[in-house]
Write a protein that holds these residues in place. Sequence first.
Motif, PDB file in Angstrom:
ATOM      1  N   GLY A  63      47.788  43.305  32.109  1.00  0.00           N
ATOM      2  CA  GLY A  63      46.366  43.549  31.862  1.00  0.00           C
ATOM      3  C   GLY A  63      45.977  43.685  30.406  1.00  0.00           C
ATOM      4  O   GLY A  63      44.824  43.996  30.106  1.00  0.00           O
ATOM      5  N   CYS A 102      46.439  41.243  27.684  1.00  0.00           N
ATOM      6  CA  CYS A 102      46.079  40.119  26.813  1.00  0.00           C
ATOM      7  C   CYS A 102      44.843  39.357  27.261  1.00  0.00           C
ATOM      8  O   CYS A 102      44.247  38.639  26.459  1.00  0.00           O
ATOM      9  CB  CYS A 102      47.265  39.176  26.646  1.00  0.00           C
ATOM     10  SG  CYS A 102      47.648  38.152  28.086  1.00  0.00           S
ATOM     11  N   GLN A 103      44.456  39.458  28.504  1.00  0.00           N
ATOM     12  CA  GLN A 103      43.289  38.753  29.047  1.00  0.00           C
ATOM     13  C   GLN A 103      43.453  37.242  28.996  1.00  0.00           C
ATOM     14  O   GLN A 103      42.465  36.508  28.953  1.00  0.00           O
ATOM     15  CB  GLN A 103      42.004  39.168  28.324  1.00  0.00           C
ATOM     16  CG  GLN A 103      41.850  40.672  28.293  1.00  0.00           C
ATOM     17  CD  GLN A 103      40.417  41.096  28.050  1.00  0.00           C
ATOM     18  OE1 GLN A 103      39.491  40.515  28.570  1.00  0.00           O
ATOM     19  NE2 GLN A 103      40.237  42.136  27.256  1.00  0.00           N
ATOM     20  N   GLY A 104      44.692  36.785  28.984  1.00  0.00           N
ATOM     21  CA  GLY A 104      44.947  35.355  28.919  1.00  0.00           C
ATOM     22  C   GLY A 104      44.926  34.666  30.274  1.00  0.00           C
ATOM     23  O   GLY A 104      44.735  33.467  30.357  1.00  0.00           O
ATOM     24  N   VAL A 147      42.945  34.877  32.919  1.00  0.00           N
ATOM     25  CA  VAL A 147      41.733  35.048  33.734  1.00  0.00           C
ATOM     26  C   VAL A 147      41.404  33.833  34.603  1.00  0.00           C
ATOM     27  O   VAL A 147      41.731  32.700  34.265  1.00  0.00           O
ATOM     28  CB  VAL A 147      40.511  35.380  32.854  1.00  0.00           C
ATOM     29  CG1 VAL A 147      40.709  36.712  32.154  1.00  0.00           C
ATOM     30  CG2 VAL A 147      40.244  34.268  31.853  1.00  0.00           C
ATOM     31  N   TYR A 150      34.820  36.500  34.541  1.00  0.00           N
ATOM     32  CA  TYR A 150      36.273  36.302  34.621  1.00  0.00           C
ATOM     33  C   TYR A 150      36.970  37.554  35.138  1.00  0.00           C
ATOM     34  O   TYR A 150      36.572  38.677  34.822  1.00  0.00           O
ATOM     35  CB  TYR A 150      36.828  35.955  33.238  1.00  0.00           C
ATOM     36  CG  TYR A 150      36.447  34.577  32.747  1.00  0.00           C
ATOM     37  CD1 TYR A 150      36.803  33.443  33.475  1.00  0.00           C
ATOM     38  CD2 TYR A 150      35.732  34.412  31.572  1.00  0.00           C
ATOM     39  CE1 TYR A 150      36.454  32.181  33.035  1.00  0.00           C
ATOM     40  CE2 TYR A 150      35.377  33.144  31.119  1.00  0.00           C
ATOM     41  CZ  TYR A 150      35.745  32.031  31.857  1.00  0.00           C
ATOM     42  OH  TYR A 150      35.403  30.782  31.425  1.00  0.00           O
ATOM     43  N   LYS A 160      41.087  39.204  35.800  1.00  0.00           N
ATOM     44  CA  LYS A 160      42.472  39.033  35.381  1.00  0.00           C
ATOM     45  C   LYS A 160      43.363  38.794  36.596  1.00  0.00           C
ATOM     46  O   LYS A 160      43.396  39.623  37.510  1.00  0.00           O
ATOM     47  CB  LYS A 160      42.945  40.281  34.646  1.00  0.00           C
ATOM     48  CG  LYS A 160      42.220  40.526  33.335  1.00  0.00           C
ATOM     49  CD  LYS A 160      42.856  41.683  32.591  1.00  0.00           C
ATOM     50  CE  LYS A 160      41.858  42.786  32.386  1.00  0.00           C
ATOM     51  NZ  LYS A 160      42.345  43.845  31.493  1.00  0.00           N
ATOM     52  N   THR A 172      46.307  41.858  36.949  1.00  0.00           N
ATOM     53  CA  THR A 172      46.092  43.206  37.488  1.00  0.00           C
ATOM     54  C   THR A 172      45.019  43.255  38.572  1.00  0.00           C
ATOM     55  O   THR A 172      45.059  44.113  39.439  1.00  0.00           O
ATOM     56  CB  THR A 172      45.709  44.198  36.376  1.00  0.00           C
ATOM     57  OG1 THR A 172      44.610  43.662  35.634  1.00  0.00           O
ATOM     58  CG2 THR A 172      46.870  44.470  35.451  1.00  0.00           C
TER      59      THR A 172
END
Lengths: 285, 309
Positions: free
Chosen positions: A255, A257-259, A261, A268, A270, A273
């Motif tokens: 949860g 880096c938000q990469g 999504v 968006y 994640k 998580t």
Amino acid sequence: MAARPAQPRPAGDGKEDAVKGREAPGPAALHDCRVVESRPVGAYRLISFVCREIAAAARPGQFVMVRESGPALDPLLPRPMGIHDIGSDLISILIEPVGKGSGRLAASKVGDRLAVLGPLGRGFDLQKKGQAVIVGGGIGVSPLKLLARALAERGRSMRLILGFKSRDQAASAGLFRDFDGEVFTEDGSVGSRGLVSEPLPGCLLPPPEGEPAPEVFACGPGPMLSAVARISSECGVPGVRTQVSVATHMACGVGSCQGCVVAAAGGYVKACTEGPVFDAEELKW
Amino acid sequence: MAGMDLTTRLGAIELRHPIMNASGTFDVLEADAVLQPDLLAGFPFSAYVPKTVTLKPREGNVPPRLYETAAGLLNSIGLANKGIEAFMEEDLPRLAALKAPLIVSVAGERTADYGVCAGMLADRSEVAAVELNVSCPNVELDGRALGCDPDRTRRATEEARQATSKFLIVKLTPNVTDIVALARAAVDGGADCVSAINTVHGMALDPWTLRPVLGHGSGGLSGPAIKPVALRAVYLVSRGLDVPVIGMGGVTTAQDVLEFMAAGATAVAMGTASFRDPLLAGRLVGGLETLMKERGISSAAGLTGRSHG
């Protein structure tokens, strides 16, 4: 997101507990794990490693972040891998070698050590009743083994539909021999020729009077999930729920880096998580 | 280890060791839920920098946002964040439980935004310092961050300086011809400290389609691949200026920490390495002590700038 309480299963209690649902996932940690099984399954490779903690805490649909142990910095990051199955102190993953990272992991030999972070993510919700329709495509069949076991232990009636491009991939259907599955291949080399979306409408019929509606569980490539979501939302049977497990590139898995999504109705979300399992109707297709 | 002093200072802020996290690479509130429930109390980094916040919420860039390259990671997150108001309302009170100084990272589209954000945080006792992220490469495709222009960097810093008396850090981009000129502009604008470096512009192509992999087209490169670029920037900036430098860019091992400090850093930040092991920082502290002892260096202060000769 609120902290979820840890409910580890007591080690060595000798009883085969039912596989837990997603409501009480355990805490995740980084573990150094020894590979005890590495064998080809057609186009994929089945790797099992020892990790009592993850085995005790993991839920169907959860995943682990896996890399080689040690200081090597290329490949740099762990890869997200769905948990294929668990034993008393074992975790199995199924790997499709597509790039450098997954290729190296697939080449793991017995005795090698893996750095494994997990268990991670929100798995499948197993609370509902009604017939389960499990749909898997390609390497997406991997997490459906643990799911099928959990549903079987709960006495849910099940239809298992597995789809592949070719014979090489379809070899992984053998991992599901405890269940009565139907196999589809795009080239017709194994099972029926066609896509998994073809038999789906026939699975989504109104239940007998007083019974709950069917529920779809799906994991596979994006176009397959999209087709499954569309078919189940258009099937006309009230109360049909569809849970999908999405696969995206991840860096952290926790949860930060938000990469990873994916697009949901409200923006968006994640995959690590808030997923990887989502209700199909939450997502934008 | 007896006699070792790993403490370091950013102005009046005392850090118990030199390793903090880089913004956007560690979310302690998420990690507290996912990894262990006592992470706020047993925080491995010596200071915490949350993901950069902006005046208005930002959705971030279209996925895919990540792609791994040789010993590096390309990202194009695009400053996805809930906005400073929601951050202050929802996250700040929870972060008060953190047992480490909190450095809030802010970014803006215009220089005036930096003053507004810094002003909003000025009276919050939970906040030890403010980092001005003038260097995110993921907002425009050409990556022309405000931090590429010395004049705009100076003005953004001045706006923030006028709005707060808190310790002010300006995070520099390496995507410029002369990073020392940008650092000087920040200090001229009133910065107490600079951090270097943000990610390096980069791109990857899909091996089959030969189209850019990232949804945004290009992104920022981080990880061990950029360490030499970062080390040089820290060396040049720390030699050229009198403010403390926070060194970052590929910090992965205790040896990396040692080298960044020797290059001139007063503290270092770890980013991408946390994706390999979210609790790595805590493990590196002991390693750093050992490496210092082996070299006869007894304090972090005595290590900083050792390469300058």
